[in-house]
Write an enzyme that holds these catalytic residues in place. Structure first.
Site, PDB file in Angstrom:
ATOM      1  N   SER A 144      34.331  33.835 -52.890  1.00  0.00           N
ATOM      2  CA  SER A 144      33.747  33.189 -54.063  1.00  0.00           C
ATOM      3  C   SER A 144      34.057  33.956 -55.340  1.00  0.00           C
ATOM      4  O   SER A 144      34.388  33.369 -56.378  1.00  0.00           O
ATOM      5  CB  SER A 144      32.225  33.060 -53.895  1.00  0.00           C
ATOM      6  N   ILE A 166      26.036  38.591 -46.391  1.00  0.00           N
ATOM      7  CA  ILE A 166      25.280  39.362 -45.406  1.00  0.00           C
ATOM      8  C   ILE A 166      26.110  40.491 -44.806  1.00  0.00           C
ATOM      9  O   ILE A 166      25.561  41.392 -44.163  1.00  0.00           O
ATOM     10  CB  ILE A 166      24.731  38.460 -44.273  1.00  0.00           C
ATOM     11  N   ASP A 167      27.437  40.468 -45.019  1.00  0.00           N
ATOM     12  CA  ASP A 167      28.302  41.497 -44.431  1.00  0.00           C
ATOM     13  C   ASP A 167      28.259  42.818 -45.183  1.00  0.00           C
ATOM     14  O   ASP A 167      28.717  43.837 -44.657  1.00  0.00           O
ATOM     15  CB  ASP A 167      29.751  40.995 -44.377  1.00  0.00           C
ATOM     16  N   MET A 209      26.940  38.882 -36.561  1.00  0.00           N
ATOM     17  CA  MET A 209      27.995  38.524 -37.506  1.00  0.00           C
ATOM     18  C   MET A 209      28.695  39.772 -38.046  1.00  0.00           C
ATOM     19  O   MET A 209      28.111  40.847 -38.114  1.00  0.00           O
ATOM     20  CB  MET A 209      27.425  37.687 -38.642  1.00  0.00           C
ATOM     21  N   ARG A 211      32.930  39.572 -38.986  1.00  0.00           N
ATOM     22  CA  ARG A 211      34.294  39.351 -38.499  1.00  0.00           C
ATOM     23  C   ARG A 211      35.201  40.513 -38.868  1.00  0.00           C
ATOM     24  O   ARG A 211      36.054  40.932 -38.087  1.00  0.00           O
ATOM     25  CB  ARG A 211      34.848  38.044 -39.058  1.00  0.00           C
ATOM     26  N   ALA A 226      20.440  50.804 -29.480  1.00  0.00           N
ATOM     27  CA  ALA A 226      21.460  50.252 -28.587  1.00  0.00           C
ATOM     28  C   ALA A 226      22.252  51.363 -27.902  1.00  0.00           C
ATOM     29  O   ALA A 226      22.502  52.421 -28.488  1.00  0.00           O
ATOM     30  CB  ALA A 226      22.404  49.357 -29.377  1.00  0.00           C
ATOM     31  N   GLU A 263      31.177  40.302 -34.269  1.00  0.00           N
ATOM     32  CA  GLU A 263      31.971  39.161 -33.829  1.00  0.00           C
ATOM     33  C   GLU A 263      33.468  39.397 -33.943  1.00  0.00           C
ATOM     34  O   GLU A 263      34.259  38.814 -33.199  1.00  0.00           O
ATOM     35  CB  GLU A 263      31.587  37.904 -34.612  1.00  0.00           C
ATOM     36  N   ARG A 284      23.870  39.718 -19.650  1.00  0.00           N
ATOM     37  CA  ARG A 284      23.724  38.408 -20.287  1.00  0.00           C
ATOM     38  C   ARG A 284      24.186  38.471 -21.741  1.00  0.00           C
ATOM     39  O   ARG A 284      23.709  39.319 -22.505  1.00  0.00           O
ATOM     40  CB  ARG A 284      22.258  37.961 -20.246  1.00  0.00           C
ATOM     41  N   HIS A 290      24.419  31.909 -36.663  1.00  0.00           N
ATOM     42  CA  HIS A 290      23.872  31.582 -37.985  1.00  0.00           C
ATOM     43  C   HIS A 290      22.359  31.768 -38.079  1.00  0.00           C
ATOM     44  O   HIS A 290      21.791  31.557 -39.154  1.00  0.00           O
ATOM     45  CB  HIS A 290      24.259  30.152 -38.370  1.00  0.00           C
TER      46      HIS A 290
END
Length: 359
Positions: A144, A166-167, A209, A211, A226, A263, A284, A290
């Protein structure tokens, strides 16, 4: 197919070619203004009067035909510019009251394929002229903001950019609007998944999210304890960094495991399948997707968005255009938009080592 709409007491008729049908509606000054506005926006859109002797004009009365060449392209451009349905409106304080607790955008804005072309940007410029818009405040990520810079360069349009992604991957700012909400949403979901994992001695492989940027994965992974965090910025060896870590944890008495995957690293389903195949531990996959883009904004996002918005207006009032509002050393300031977008952002080695140590 044509659909006839009776437009006023004189029974003026409008026909529309190729774009589907309007609902029947009274012909009035507002609709005429809208029609003229649409005609102004697209040089391939023509309004003309047809001959009074034409039988299609209801026994000689004047008809109005909306004829569209390249109708699909014209329709897309008009809709994307929110002008097709006359959706440009002046905002007041009442327009934005009670929205601070809402996620998403009340503007219904999204990526525009048309704006990626010179023709589409020219359409946007004509919209600005028609609506007498003096400056643009663009909120978004690299895409943008790059579009805003190109638009400003091509048409000398005053633009101010606000980092909204959000990244958190815009290098010139320490913080981007939406980042904290996305992390807290992901953290809350992972905490709930941990309850299930611990109850059934499972491994939960959770895809968040990111990428091209692993900021969400890294920080959420640290915050949720984690065992493994996989991000695009760091190469990993599956056996050493995933399998060995999980097995070492089991040897120490752990009975549940969390693997966070950005992701951009790969498929959480594939990673879960490999973990289960090698270790025998039920694994799992969960893709948060989103879910991370919604929800009520956190306190930090609300205050940062508000303060950055105020700074953007100050830039406009002071005549300082083509600036990017950023946070530096905790303070709100601004940089040249081209300079700000040219910077590169990376995750520090200290953060990566700390995440490994805490796992």
């Amino acid at each position: 197919m044509y659909k006839k709409s009776f437009l006023d007491e004189n029974n003026i008729r409008m026909k529309q070619d190729g774009m589907g049908a309007y609902e029947d509606q009274p012909w009035n000054a507002e609709i005429l203004s809208k029609a003229k506005k649409i005609a102004y926006l697209d040089k391939h859109l023509y309004f003309y009067r047809i001959d009074a002797t034409d039988s299609s004009t209801n026994n000689g009365k004047i008809g109005l035909i909306n004829y569209i060449k390249r109708r699909n392209q014209a329709r897309e451009i008009l809709i994307e510019n929110n002008c097709f349905n006359d959706e440009i409106k002046e905002f007041t304080t009442e327009s934005v009251s009670n929205i601070i607790a809402k996620g998403g955008t009340i503007l219904k804005s999204a990526r525009s394929k048309a704006f990626m072309t010179p023709e589409g940007r020219k359409q946007a410029y004509e919209v600005m002229q028609q609506e007498k818009i003096d400056a643009l405040v663009v909120i978004g990520g690299n895409g943008s903001l790059t579009g805003a810079k190109i638009f400003a360069d091509e048409f000398n349009v005053p633009c101010i950019g606000l980092p909204g992604t959000i990244d958190n991957d815009i290098a010139s700012t320490e913080y981007t609007i939406g980042y904290d909400t996305a992390m807290n949403t992901a953290m809350d979901a992972i905490d709930k998944l941990r309850d299930t994992a611990s109850s059934h001695e499972r491994c939960s492989v959770i895809e968040v999210m990111g990428r091209h940027a692993g900021y969400i994965a890294l920080n959420v992974g640290i915050a949720t304890g984690a065992e493994c965090i996989l991000i695009p910025e760091v190469d990993y060896d599956f056996d050493r960094d995933v399998i060995r870590t999980i097995l070492d944890g089991r040897n120490k008495g752990k009975r549940h495991y969390i693997v966070i995957v950005a992701e951009g690293v790969g498929s959480s389903a594939s990673i879960a399948s490999r973990i289960e195949e090698v270790t025998g531990i039920e694994a799992r996959p969960t893709i948060l997707g989103h879910l991370q883009r919604g929800g009520s904004p956190t306190l930090r996002d609300r205050t940062m968005a508000s303060l950055m918005g105020v700074h953007a207006i100050e830039c406009i009032k002071e005549g300082r255009f083509n600036r990017l509002v950023v946070q530096k050393s905790g303070a709100i300031t601004d940089v040249d938009i081209e300079e700000g977008l040219s910077m590169k952002k990376t995750i520090s080695q200290e953060e990566i080592e700390a995440a490994k140590l805490l796992s």
